[in-house]
Scaffold this motif. Structure first.
Motif, mmCIF file in Angstrom:
data_model
loop_
_atom_site.group_PDB
_atom_site.id
_atom_site.type_symbol
_atom_site.label_atom_id
_atom_site.label_comp_id
_atom_site.label_asym_id
_atom_site.label_seq_id
_atom_site.Cartn_x
_atom_site.Cartn_y
_atom_site.Cartn_z
ATOM 1 N N ILE A 201 0.848 -1.199 0.000
ATOM 2 C CA ILE A 201 0.000 0.000 0.000
ATOM 3 C C ILE A 201 0.884 1.250 0.000
ATOM 4 O O ILE A 201 0.659 2.192 -0.769
ATOM 5 C CB ILE A 201 -0.953 0.007 1.213
ATOM 6 N N ARG A 202 1.905 1.253 0.848
ATOM 7 C CA ARG A 202 2.820 2.403 0.913
ATOM 8 C C ARG A 202 3.528 2.610 -0.423
ATOM 9 O O ARG A 202 3.689 3.737 -0.887
ATOM 10 C CB ARG A 202 3.839 2.207 2.030
ATOM 11 N N ALA A 203 3.960 1.518 -1.055
ATOM 12 C CA ALA A 203 4.635 1.606 -2.348
ATOM 13 C C ALA A 203 3.693 2.163 -3.417
ATOM 14 O O ALA A 203 4.107 2.964 -4.263
ATOM 15 C CB ALA A 203 5.156 0.229 -2.763
ATOM 16 N N LEU A 204 2.430 1.764 -3.372
ATOM 17 C CA LEU A 204 1.445 2.284 -4.320
ATOM 18 C C LEU A 204 1.317 3.792 -4.181
ATOM 19 O O LEU A 204 1.338 4.528 -5.169
ATOM 20 C CB LEU A 204 0.084 1.614 -4.090
ATOM 21 N N TRP A 205 1.231 4.288 -2.950
ATOM 22 C CA TRP A 205 1.123 5.732 -2.726
ATOM 23 C C TRP A 205 2.385 6.466 -3.174
ATOM 24 O O TRP A 205 2.309 7.561 -3.741
ATOM 25 C CB TRP A 205 0.840 6.025 -1.253
ATOM 26 N N ARG A 206 3.567 5.848 -2.939
ATOM 27 C CA ARG A 206 4.816 6.487 -3.388
ATOM 28 C C ARG A 206 4.847 6.588 -4.907
ATOM 29 O O ARG A 206 5.200 7.638 -5.456
ATOM 30 C CB ARG A 206 6.036 5.700 -2.889
ATOM 31 N N ARG A 207 4.476 5.509 -5.587
ATOM 32 C CA ARG A 207 4.464 5.525 -7.055
ATOM 33 C C ARG A 207 3.458 6.534 -7.580
ATOM 34 O O ARG A 207 3.695 7.183 -8.602
ATOM 35 C CB ARG A 207 4.099 4.144 -7.612
ATOM 36 N N GLU B 197 -7.679 3.463 -11.677
ATOM 37 C CA GLU B 197 -7.142 2.108 -11.618
ATOM 38 C C GLU B 197 -6.378 1.877 -10.316
ATOM 39 O O GLU B 197 -6.519 0.837 -9.675
ATOM 40 C CB GLU B 197 -6.218 1.867 -12.815
ATOM 41 N N GLN B 198 -5.580 2.854 -9.906
ATOM 42 C CA GLN B 198 -4.824 2.732 -8.659
ATOM 43 C C GLN B 198 -5.758 2.719 -7.449
ATOM 44 O O GLN B 198 -5.496 2.033 -6.469
ATOM 45 C CB GLN B 198 -3.815 3.871 -8.540
ATOM 46 N N ARG B 199 -6.844 3.468 -7.527
ATOM 47 C CA ARG B 199 -7.808 3.488 -6.428
ATOM 48 C C ARG B 199 -8.441 2.107 -6.240
ATOM 49 O O ARG B 199 -8.617 1.644 -5.118
ATOM 50 C CB ARG B 199 -8.890 4.528 -6.698
ATOM 51 N N ALA B 200 -8.741 1.428 -7.348
ATOM 52 C CA ALA B 200 -9.293 0.069 -7.274
ATOM 53 C C ALA B 200 -8.270 -0.875 -6.646
ATOM 54 O O ALA B 200 -8.625 -1.716 -5.803
ATOM 55 C CB ALA B 200 -9.699 -0.410 -8.661
ATOM 56 N N GLU B 201 -7.006 -0.742 -7.029
ATOM 57 C CA GLU B 201 -5.943 -1.555 -6.454
ATOM 58 C C GLU B 201 -5.795 -1.251 -4.959
ATOM 59 O O GLU B 201 -5.643 -2.156 -4.134
ATOM 60 C CB GLU B 201 -4.621 -1.290 -7.175
ATOM 61 N N TYR B 202 -5.862 0.011 -4.583
ATOM 62 C CA TYR B 202 -5.777 0.417 -3.185
ATOM 63 C C TYR B 202 -6.913 -0.220 -2.366
ATOM 64 O O TYR B 202 -6.679 -0.761 -1.289
ATOM 65 C CB TYR B 202 -5.835 1.941 -3.086
ATOM 66 N N GLN B 203 -8.121 -0.174 -2.892
ATOM 67 C CA GLN B 203 -9.261 -0.757 -2.185
ATOM 68 C C GLN B 203 -9.077 -2.265 -1.998
ATOM 69 O O GLN B 203 -9.367 -2.802 -0.931
ATOM 70 C CB GLN B 203 -10.561 -0.458 -2.919
#
Length: 61
Positions: free
Chosen positions: A24-30, A38-44
């Motif tokens: 999750i942290r890596a997703l926010w950094r990227r 698309e990233q929001r769906a992955e985050y959820q």
């Protein structure tokens, strides 16, 4: 030609809450702080996985 579907269930490796949290942290950094649709769906999906992996704490009485 017909193809048959597999009926076997593949084992899913469960990750720890810490491992999911790091993803999750890596997703926010990227993303640089702003998630695309698309990233929001992955985050959820990740948050749901994290919640399932997080140890349950007893409720205060």
């Amino acid at each position: 030609m017909l193809h048959s579907m597999s009926t076997t269930v593949e084992a899913v490796t469960e990750r720890s809450a810490a491992e999911v949290n790091e993803e999750i942290r890596a997703l926010w950094r990227r993303a640089g702080g702003t998630l695309t649709t698309e990233q929001r769906a992955e985050y959820q999906r990740l948050v749901m996985e994290w919640a399932a992996a997080a140890p349950s704490s007893p409720r205060a009485a």
